[in-house]
Design a protein around this motif. Structure first.
Motif, PDB file in Angstrom:
ATOM      1  N   LYS A 217      58.581 -25.686  21.352  1.00 62.52           N
ATOM      2  CA  LYS A 217      58.795 -24.804  21.856  1.00 62.52           C
ATOM      3  C   LYS A 217      60.116 -24.255  21.174  1.00 62.52           C
ATOM      4  O   LYS A 217      60.563 -25.115  19.580  1.00 62.52           O
ATOM      5  N   TYR A 218      60.809 -22.904  20.369  1.00 66.00           N
ATOM      6  CA  TYR A 218      62.177 -22.615  19.115  1.00 66.00           C
ATOM      7  C   TYR A 218      62.705 -21.548  20.261  1.00 66.00           C
ATOM      8  O   TYR A 218      63.024 -21.015  21.557  1.00 66.00           O
ATOM      9  N   ARG A 219      64.209 -21.945  19.451  1.00 66.05           N
ATOM     10  CA  ARG A 219      65.295 -21.231  20.103  1.00 66.05           C
ATOM     11  C   ARG A 219      65.318 -19.966  18.690  1.00 66.05           C
ATOM     12  O   ARG A 219      64.935 -20.080  17.580  1.00 66.05           O
ATOM     13  N   VAL A 220      65.574 -18.594  19.574  1.00 70.52           N
ATOM     14  CA  VAL A 220      65.227 -17.521  18.594  1.00 70.52           C
ATOM     15  C   VAL A 220      66.697 -17.059  18.114  1.00 70.52           C
ATOM     16  O   VAL A 220      67.761 -16.684  18.994  1.00 70.52           O
ATOM     17  N   VAL A 225      74.221 -12.322  13.438  1.00 72.88           N
ATOM     18  CA  VAL A 225      75.371 -12.494  14.586  1.00 72.88           C
ATOM     19  C   VAL A 225      75.844 -13.942  14.835  1.00 72.88           C
ATOM     20  O   VAL A 225      74.437 -14.645  15.414  1.00 72.88           O
ATOM     21  N   SER A 226      76.604 -14.650  14.969  1.00 76.63           N
ATOM     22  CA  SER A 226      76.276 -15.675  15.340  1.00 76.63           C
ATOM     23  C   SER A 226      76.378 -15.656  16.802  1.00 76.63           C
ATOM     24  O   SER A 226      77.014 -15.063  17.430  1.00 76.63           O
ATOM     25  N   ALA A 227      75.516 -16.444  17.578  1.00 79.48           N
ATOM     26  CA  ALA A 227      75.447 -17.116  18.820  1.00 79.48           C
ATOM     27  C   ALA A 227      76.284 -18.086  19.377  1.00 79.48           C
ATOM     28  O   ALA A 227      77.145 -18.444  18.508  1.00 79.48           O
ATOM     29  N   ASP A 228      76.880 -17.414  20.513  1.00 78.31           N
ATOM     30  CA  ASP A 228      77.708 -18.221  21.564  1.00 78.31           C
ATOM     31  C   ASP A 228      77.745 -19.854  21.077  1.00 78.31           C
ATOM     32  O   ASP A 228      78.640 -20.375  20.749  1.00 78.31           O
ATOM     33  N   ASP A 229      76.426 -19.940  21.409  1.00 82.96           N
ATOM     34  CA  ASP A 229      75.899 -21.052  22.368  1.00 82.96           C
ATOM     35  C   ASP A 229      74.641 -21.273  20.877  1.00 82.96           C
ATOM     36  O   ASP A 229      73.472 -20.901  21.473  1.00 82.96           O
ATOM     37  N   PRO A 230      74.737 -21.874  20.019  1.00 82.71           N
ATOM     38  CA  PRO A 230      73.931 -21.865  18.635  1.00 82.71           C
ATOM     39  C   PRO A 230      72.711 -23.398  19.409  1.00 82.71           C
ATOM     40  O   PRO A 230      71.728 -22.856  19.087  1.00 82.71           O
TER      41      PRO A 230
END
Length: 508
Positions: A217-220, A225-230
């Protein structure tokens, strides 16, 4: 200890814009960090371009390698003669591009088998999948065309689902990172009234669910833009995935969706791209290239006749512009004498673009200008092109709309005044970034008029390639129409290199 190179699997590669950017990334010791293992492309001329470039990468560091390559560029060697000089590198290059054009969906057995073999050979080394599934069905222009097709159904258009071929490769290769590029229209494209993009994101996060193949599985992530929770990236606006190329040193307002997928077991957090301090204009990017005249289409092309026609047109244009602008005396429309229609002479180093981009264009610069040849235009369009370029110059960079054209220059189109062809003739303003270079440039030059009214023409393939940030030694194979299509469909390599730097930081 030398870091093992990251294996790159390049899908829907086109002429190789993404691959060129990634393959140019170097580690702190100056060694290439990425190595392209396979480039998949179905269009024959783009495939030949890919193969030539793959071969160039393999010989550029060899003694005498650039000499042979330059002889090929000059036409004193055929491709086969060049390949015969370096048979081992030629074999590797043709293997990299699968020996012939291949299409995902049609040639999956060959493609998947080679990818599986490469992954096995690479062992535990880092792997990256890059590419953008064809986007005609997602693009706003494509959707407009499809709407006019009787009985068209988006759910039956296979081009809407080519990204699933991308998912299959993710399931097979299970790369550390993937990069997927597409047009901004993918954000709003619908099937049966439902916006597709959330489903596409869901599939990319869990490829196995869509392909029924066991997969990681992957985080996209967004690259801008930086994500609130990387560790659990959630973006509140789908436009957070939109990259505006002109903000990153590309002399072109090219807005594309680019998704960065990071395998769940990799805990590093990607950085975002750094915006450039200045935007690069069209003039900065192409003004050093040799001046050329346009040609005549549908009639004998004679240079003296061309000069006479352009000289006659200049008087009419000045008279027309006097009715629209207070001051036109500064406008020089006198035609150049003895301009060629193509040029391959050496050029001086670029002085007007930022140093880093100039070095990018001119690295291992060729001894001649490549793909720099004009097309022919109808005589009536020569007049419109010169008018449009002169108007844009006087207006400070605003290209005229159909409503701005004098009646004498209006083409014989029924809907010319309807507004649907408001920018039928568009000059690329010298003092701004270009508008998006698309494959439509292959059909006519009306949207890509050169800013110099004295050259009276549309952009050449090389000028379009500069706006796309291809290095000057990047040769586009095929006929001129095919070359235009390749350039228009590509990812800007200079932007791709910056994305590659982010990926290297993730997996190094």
């Amino acid at each position: 200890m030398k870091t093992k190179q990251a294996l790159v699997i390049d899908l829907f590669a086109g002429p190789g814009g993404l691959g060129e950017g990634f393959s140019s990334v170097q580690d702190e010791n100056g060694n290439p960090f990425f190595k392209i293992g396979i480039s998949v492309e179905k269009e024959a001329s783009a495939h030949k371009t890919l193969t030539t470039r793959a071969f160039y990468r393999k010989i550029k560091g060899l003694t005498g390698g650039l000499v042979g390559y330059n002889e090929y560029l000059q036409g004193t060697l055929t491709q086969q003669q060049l390949f015969d000089l370096y048979p081992e590198q030629a074999k590797e290059a043709t293997m990299e591009t699968l020996y012939s054009p291949r299409a995902l969906g049609d040639d999956n057995e060959i493609i998947h088998e080679r990818i599986t073999e490469l992954v096995k050979l690479h062992g535990n080394g880092p792997k990256v999948v890059i590419g953008g599934p064809p986007c005609q069905a997602y693009s706003l222009a494509g959707r407009s065309r499809n709407a006019g097709i009787k009985g068209y159904k988006a759910e039956d258009d296979h081009r809407n689902f080519l990204y699933k071929e991308y998912l299959k490769v993710l399931s097979i290769a299970q790369p550390d990172v993937f990069v997927m590029e597409n047009v901004r229209g993918i954000l709003s494209a619908k099937i049966d009234g439902t916006v597709m993009f959330p489903s596409i994101l869901e599939d990319l996060q869990d490829p196995g669910q869509a392909t029924k193949i066991e997969s990681a599985k992957y985080r996209v992530h967004s690259l801008v833009v930086s994500a609130d929770d990387p560790n659990n990236p959630v973006y509140h606006d789908s436009k957070d995935f939109l990259i505006k190329a002109e903000e990153y040193g590309v002399p072109q307002a090219r807005h594309r969706v680019i998704l960065l997928g990071v395998r769940e077991d990799i805990k590093n957090v990607p950085s975002t791209l750094h915006r450039s301090d200045e935007q690069v204009s069209v003039r900065q990017a192409i003004d050093d290239l040799p001046k050329l005249r346009s040609g005549f289409s549908k009639r004998t092309d004679d240079p003296k006749d061309w000069e006479k026609t352009v000289s006659k047109n200049s008087k009419q244009i000045k008279a027309l512009l006097k009715n629209q602008f207070n001051e036109v005396s500064c406008l020089d429309l006198k035609p150049f004498k003895n301009l060629p229609r193509s040029a391959d002479q050496p050029i001086e180093p670029l002085k007007k673009v930022p140093k880093k981009l100039a070095e990018w264009y001119r690295n291992n610069a060729p001894i001649c200008v490549l793909n720099h040849e004009t097309r022919g235009h109808m005589e009536s369009d020569l007049l419109r092109y010169a008018y449009s370029a002169a108007y844009t110059e006087l207006s400070g960079g605003i290209s005229p709309k159909s409503r701005d054209f004098p009646e004498e220059l209006a083409p014989k189109h029924e809907n010319w005044k309807s507004g649907s062809h408001a920018d039928r003739f568009r000059t690329q303003a010298a003092n701004k970034s270009a508008t998006t270079v698309t494959s439509h440039i292959s059909k006519d030059g009306h949207y890509f008029i050169h800013y110099d009214p004295k050259q009276c023409r549309s952009l050449t393939v090389r000028e379009a390639a500069r706006l796309q940030t291809f290095p000057d030694n990047y040769l586009f194979e095929g006929n001129r129409t095919q070359q235009y299509v390749q350039v228009g469909n590509a990812v800007p390599p200079y932007l791709a290199q910056q994305i590659g730097m982010v990926v290297m930081g993730l997996i190094k």
